[in-house]
Design a protein around this motif. Sequence first.
Motif, short mmCIF file in Angstrom:
data_model
loop_
_atom_site.label_atom_id
_atom_site.label_comp_id
_atom_site.label_asym_id
_atom_site.label_seq_id
_atom_site.Cartn_x
_atom_site.Cartn_y
_atom_site.Cartn_z
N ASN A 196 53.47 39.28 16.09
CA ASN A 196 54.83 39.79 16.26
C ASN A 196 55.29 39.58 17.70
OD1 ASN A 196 57.19 41.03 15.47
ND2 ASN A 196 56.30 43.07 15.28
N MET A 197 54.39 39.79 18.66
CA MET A 197 54.75 39.61 20.07
C MET A 197 55.05 38.14 20.37
SD MET A 197 52.58 40.48 23.51
CE MET A 197 51.32 39.30 23.13
N ILE A 198 54.25 37.23 19.84
CA ILE A 198 54.50 35.80 20.06
C ILE A 198 55.83 35.39 19.45
CG2 ILE A 198 53.69 33.48 19.44
CD1 ILE A 198 50.80 34.65 19.70
N SER A 199 56.11 35.88 18.25
CA SER A 199 57.38 35.57 17.59
C SER A 199 58.58 36.08 18.39
CB SER A 199 57.38 36.17 16.18
OG SER A 199 58.64 36.02 15.58
N ALA A 200 58.49 37.32 18.85
CA ALA A 200 59.58 37.90 19.64
C ALA A 200 59.76 37.17 20.96
CB ALA A 200 59.33 39.38 19.89
N SER A 201 58.65 36.82 21.59
CA SER A 201 58.70 36.11 22.87
C SER A 201 59.35 34.74 22.71
CB SER A 201 57.28 35.97 23.42
OG SER A 201 57.28 35.25 24.61
N ARG A 202 58.99 34.03 21.65
CA ARG A 202 59.59 32.71 21.41
C ARG A 202 61.07 32.81 21.08
NH1 ARG A 202 54.65 29.65 18.48
NH2 ARG A 202 53.48 29.25 20.40
N SER A 203 61.45 33.82 20.32
CA SER A 203 62.87 34.02 20.02
C SER A 203 63.65 34.32 21.30
CB SER A 203 63.05 35.16 19.03
OG SER A 203 62.51 34.84 17.79
N TYR A 204 63.06 35.13 22.15
CA TYR A 204 63.69 35.46 23.43
C TYR A 204 63.87 34.19 24.26
CZ TYR A 204 64.49 38.11 27.75
OH TYR A 204 65.04 38.63 28.90
N GLN A 205 62.79 33.39 24.37
CA GLN A 205 62.85 32.15 25.15
C GLN A 205 63.87 31.16 24.58
OE1 GLN A 205 58.78 30.91 24.90
NE2 GLN A 205 58.16 32.03 26.74
N ASN A 206 63.93 31.06 23.26
CA ASN A 206 64.89 30.14 22.63
C ASN A 206 66.32 30.54 22.94
OD1 ASN A 206 62.91 28.53 21.52
ND2 ASN A 206 62.90 29.61 19.56
N ASN A 207 66.61 31.83 22.93
CA ASN A 207 67.96 32.28 23.23
C ASN A 207 68.31 32.11 24.70
OD1 ASN A 207 69.42 33.42 20.82
ND2 ASN A 207 67.39 34.30 20.57
N VAL A 208 67.34 32.24 25.58
CA VAL A 208 67.59 31.94 26.99
C VAL A 208 67.92 30.46 27.15
CG1 VAL A 208 66.47 31.76 29.26
CG2 VAL A 208 66.23 33.85 27.93
N GLU A 209 67.20 29.62 26.43
CA GLU A 209 67.45 28.18 26.48
C GLU A 209 68.84 27.84 25.94
OE1 GLU A 209 66.78 24.45 27.71
OE2 GLU A 209 65.44 26.15 28.07
N VAL A 210 69.27 28.51 24.88
CA VAL A 210 70.62 28.29 24.35
C VAL A 210 71.66 28.64 25.40
CG1 VAL A 210 72.31 29.18 22.68
CG2 VAL A 210 70.02 28.55 21.91
N MET A 211 71.46 29.77 26.08
CA MET A 211 72.42 30.17 27.11
C MET A 211 72.43 29.17 28.28
SD MET A 211 72.00 34.29 27.18
CE MET A 211 73.57 34.71 27.92
N ASN A 212 71.27 28.69 28.67
CA ASN A 212 71.20 27.71 29.76
C ASN A 212 71.88 26.40 29.36
OD1 ASN A 212 69.90 29.33 31.63
ND2 ASN A 212 67.87 28.74 30.93
N THR A 213 71.69 25.98 28.12
CA THR A 213 72.33 24.75 27.64
C THR A 213 73.85 24.91 27.60
OG1 THR A 213 70.38 24.20 26.33
CG2 THR A 213 72.43 23.10 25.74
N ALA A 214 74.33 26.05 27.12
CA ALA A 214 75.77 26.31 27.08
C ALA A 214 76.35 26.33 28.49
CB ALA A 214 76.05 27.62 26.36
N LYS A 215 75.62 26.93 29.41
CA LYS A 215 76.08 26.97 30.81
C LYS A 215 76.17 25.56 31.38
CE LYS A 215 73.78 27.65 34.73
NZ LYS A 215 72.72 28.09 35.55
N THR A 216 75.18 24.73 31.11
CA THR A 216 75.18 23.35 31.59
C THR A 216 76.35 22.57 31.01
OG1 THR A 216 72.78 23.39 31.81
CG2 THR A 216 73.82 21.23 31.73
N LEU A 217 76.61 22.76 29.72
CA LEU A 217 77.75 22.08 29.09
C LEU A 217 79.07 22.52 29.70
CD1 LEU A 217 76.63 22.10 25.34
CD2 LEU A 217 76.83 20.11 26.85
N LEU A 218 79.22 23.80 29.95
CA LEU A 218 80.45 24.30 30.57
C LEU A 218 80.61 23.76 31.99
CD1 LEU A 218 80.52 27.97 29.28
CD2 LEU A 218 82.16 26.18 28.75
#
Length: 134
Positions: A104-126
């Motif tokens: 459960n911890m690994i799953s939550a950690s990966r979901s957290y990391q993926n959403n940080v990456e989405v935000m970083n990608t959106a910031k780069t595109l903007l």
Amino acid sequence: MSMFSIFGVSGSAISSQAQRLNVVASNLANADAVAGPDGQSYKARQVVFQTVPLNDPGSAGVKVQTITESQLPGKRVHNPGHPNADAEGYVTHSNVNPVEEMVNMISASRSYQNNVEVMNTAKTLLMKTLQMGQ
């Protein structure tokens, strides 16, 4: 969905996954706990998520709806010399399964990391969009 709503969606997911990680940490910290003086042992907790609409039409985020306690019985170990043993000599341990909690911890950690990456990608595109306008 606007580009800015991506931050709302990912931000809500990051917040929810952070709460999930806190619950997992609490479960792992109490994995070896035994029943207290009231006879009740620690019960594993699980996070229940809920979809919530955001301000932008067509976009939805996530939030923690509730945190539930597992109703599975705790492991009973025969140890009559233990100070928390019941009248039959059994000690009740928590119902936390450390292996499930680590998954459960690994799953939550990966979901957290993926959403940080989405935000970083959106910031780069903007930022690239703003640079094109110069």
